[in-house]
Write a protein that holds these residues in place. Sequence first.
Motif, PDB file in Angstrom:
ATOM      1  N   ALA A  97      41.612 -70.552 -22.435  1.00  0.00           N
ATOM      2  CA  ALA A  97      41.024 -70.255 -23.748  1.00  0.00           C
ATOM      3  C   ALA A  97      41.168 -68.764 -24.023  1.00  0.00           C
ATOM      4  N   GLY A  98      41.511 -68.438 -25.253  1.00  0.00           N
ATOM      5  CA  GLY A  98      41.692 -67.058 -25.660  1.00  0.00           C
ATOM      6  C   GLY A  98      43.108 -66.535 -25.483  1.00  0.00           C
ATOM      7  N   SER A  99      43.978 -67.302 -24.793  1.00  0.00           N
ATOM      8  CA  SER A  99      45.364 -66.856 -24.578  1.00  0.00           C
ATOM      9  C   SER A  99      46.137 -66.855 -25.891  1.00  0.00           C
ATOM     10  N   LEU A 100      46.913 -65.806 -26.088  1.00  0.00           N
ATOM     11  CA  LEU A 100      47.810 -65.730 -27.243  1.00  0.00           C
ATOM     12  C   LEU A 100      49.156 -66.280 -26.794  1.00  0.00           C
ATOM     13  N   LEU A 101      49.597 -67.377 -27.425  1.00  0.00           N
ATOM     14  CA  LEU A 101      50.842 -68.034 -27.067  1.00  0.00           C
ATOM     15  C   LEU A 101      51.868 -67.852 -28.175  1.00  0.00           C
ATOM     16  N   HIS A 102      53.100 -67.576 -27.781  1.00  0.00           N
ATOM     17  CA  HIS A 102      54.225 -67.439 -28.713  1.00  0.00           C
ATOM     18  C   HIS A 102      55.217 -68.555 -28.419  1.00  0.00           C
ATOM     19  N   ILE A 103      55.684 -69.214 -29.468  1.00  0.00           N
ATOM     20  CA  ILE A 103      56.644 -70.296 -29.325  1.00  0.00           C
ATOM     21  C   ILE A 103      57.896 -69.952 -30.108  1.00  0.00           C
ATOM     22  N   HIS A 104      59.041 -70.158 -29.483  1.00  0.00           N
ATOM     23  CA  HIS A 104      60.325 -69.974 -30.147  1.00  0.00           C
ATOM     24  C   HIS A 104      61.068 -71.297 -30.041  1.00  0.00           C
ATOM     25  N   ALA A 105      61.520 -71.827 -31.175  1.00  0.00           N
ATOM     26  CA  ALA A 105      62.308 -73.052 -31.208  1.00  0.00           C
ATOM     27  C   ALA A 105      63.622 -72.743 -31.904  1.00  0.00           C
ATOM     28  N   SER A 106      64.714 -73.126 -31.258  1.00  0.00           N
ATOM     29  CA  SER A 106      66.043 -72.853 -31.784  1.00  0.00           C
ATOM     30  C   SER A 106      66.817 -74.168 -31.913  1.00  0.00           C
ATOM     31  N   ARG A 107      67.321 -74.432 -33.109  1.00  0.00           N
ATOM     32  CA  ARG A 107      68.065 -75.672 -33.365  1.00  0.00           C
ATOM     33  C   ARG A 107      69.436 -75.575 -32.697  1.00  0.00           C
ATOM     34  N   SER A 108      69.735 -76.545 -31.848  1.00  0.00           N
ATOM     35  CA  SER A 108      71.051 -76.567 -31.214  1.00  0.00           C
ATOM     36  C   SER A 108      71.918 -77.697 -31.749  1.00  0.00           C
ATOM     37  N   LEU A 109      71.303 -78.679 -32.406  1.00  0.00           N
ATOM     38  CA  LEU A 109      72.056 -79.790 -32.975  1.00  0.00           C
ATOM     39  C   LEU A 109      71.254 -80.424 -34.104  1.00  0.00           C
ATOM     40  N   GLN A 110      71.937 -80.758 -35.178  1.00  0.00           N
ATOM     41  CA  GLN A 110      71.308 -81.530 -36.248  1.00  0.00           C
ATOM     42  C   GLN A 110      72.419 -82.263 -36.971  1.00  0.00           C
ATOM     43  N   ASP A 111      72.228 -83.583 -37.174  1.00  0.00           N
ATOM     44  CA  ASP A 111      73.255 -84.343 -37.871  1.00  0.00           C
ATOM     45  C   ASP A 111      72.741 -84.821 -39.229  1.00  0.00           C
ATOM     46  N   ASP A 112      73.614 -85.427 -40.004  1.00  0.00           N
ATOM     47  CA  ASP A 112      73.273 -85.871 -41.352  1.00  0.00           C
ATOM     48  C   ASP A 112      72.330 -87.070 -41.369  1.00  0.00           C
ATOM     49  N   ASN A 113      72.166 -87.743 -40.236  1.00  0.00           N
ATOM     50  CA  ASN A 113      71.279 -88.901 -40.155  1.00  0.00           C
ATOM     51  C   ASN A 113      69.844 -88.524 -39.829  1.00  0.00           C
ATOM     52  N   GLY A 114      69.585 -87.238 -39.607  1.00  0.00           N
ATOM     53  CA  GLY A 114      68.224 -86.778 -39.342  1.00  0.00           C
ATOM     54  C   GLY A 114      67.905 -86.509 -37.891  1.00  0.00           C
ATOM     55  N   MET A 115      68.862 -86.711 -37.001  1.00  0.00           N
ATOM     56  CA  MET A 115      68.633 -86.430 -35.583  1.00  0.00           C
ATOM     57  C   MET A 115      68.803 -84.935 -35.334  1.00  0.00           C
ATOM     58  N   GLY A 116      67.958 -84.391 -34.464  1.00  0.00           N
ATOM     59  CA  GLY A 116      68.056 -82.978 -34.134  1.00  0.00           C
ATOM     60  C   GLY A 116      67.627 -82.704 -32.704  1.00  0.00           C
ATOM     61  N   VAL A 117      68.110 -81.590 -32.174  1.00  0.00           N
ATOM     62  CA  VAL A 117      67.732 -81.136 -30.836  1.00  0.00           C
ATOM     63  C   VAL A 117      67.351 -79.666 -30.952  1.00  0.00           C
ATOM     64  N   PHE A 118      66.221 -79.302 -30.361  1.00  0.00           N
ATOM     65  CA  PHE A 118      65.730 -77.930 -30.383  1.00  0.00           C
ATOM     66  C   PHE A 118      65.442 -77.456 -28.965  1.00  0.00           C
ATOM     67  N   GLU A 119      65.909 -76.262 -28.657  1.00  0.00           N
ATOM     68  CA  GLU A 119      65.587 -75.599 -27.397  1.00  0.00           C
ATOM     69  C   GLU A 119      64.322 -74.787 -27.646  1.00  0.00           C
ATOM     70  N   CYS A 120      63.290 -75.026 -26.847  1.00  0.00           N
ATOM     71  CA  CYS A 120      61.990 -74.395 -27.103  1.00  0.00           C
ATOM     72  C   CYS A 120      61.502 -73.602 -25.894  1.00  0.00           C
ATOM     73  N   GLN A 121      60.832 -72.490 -26.201  1.00  0.00           N
ATOM     74  CA  GLN A 121      60.205 -71.652 -25.191  1.00  0.00           C
ATOM     75  C   GLN A 121      58.780 -71.359 -25.644  1.00  0.00           C
ATOM     76  N   LEU A 122      57.864 -71.389 -24.708  1.00  0.00           N
ATOM     77  CA  LEU A 122      56.463 -71.025 -24.967  1.00  0.00           C
ATOM     78  C   LEU A 122      56.117 -69.947 -23.949  1.00  0.00           C
ATOM     79  N   ARG A 123      55.572 -68.837 -24.448  1.00  0.00           N
ATOM     80  CA  ARG A 123      55.218 -67.730 -23.556  1.00  0.00           C
ATOM     81  C   ARG A 123      53.825 -67.197 -23.897  1.00  0.00           C
TER      82      ARG A 123
END
Length: 154
Positions: A97-123
Amino acid sequence: MSQWPIAELIPHAGNMILIDQVLRFGDDDIETQLTVRNTGLFNLADGSLPAWVGIELMAQSVAAYAGCQARLLGEPVELGFLLGTRNFQCNVEHFPAGSLLHIHASRSLQDDNGMGVFECQLRGPGIEAFARLNVFRPPQVASYLQEDFQESQP
């Protein structure tokens, strides 16, 4: 920082909104943050969050990314789905409790059908977590949900 409140970017409400704000977003990525509050739906008795909630924090960051992109295009924010994750790794069992968390999400794949993949980091202080999220946002989410509902009816 985002010009829109987080509640206008993700299709969640009330206590289900776990991230506090968008710090920055771009064409292919987003940075968000939150301070772990000691009361909430997922908190342990000591006020901390179990590390597995990190997956939801990452997913909400991806939802905020989609919300920012929709807002930029003047489109409504729509529902998306977390299909799963690969290789979630975290060096702690909980986020204090009280921790400040930063999240970074980077899109590595997304197609026209709505599928996507994201590389995520939480620090955070002494905290590092990583995951690859597989997500899906159907092109016509309202009709997609209606079709599934009608098919499940007797």
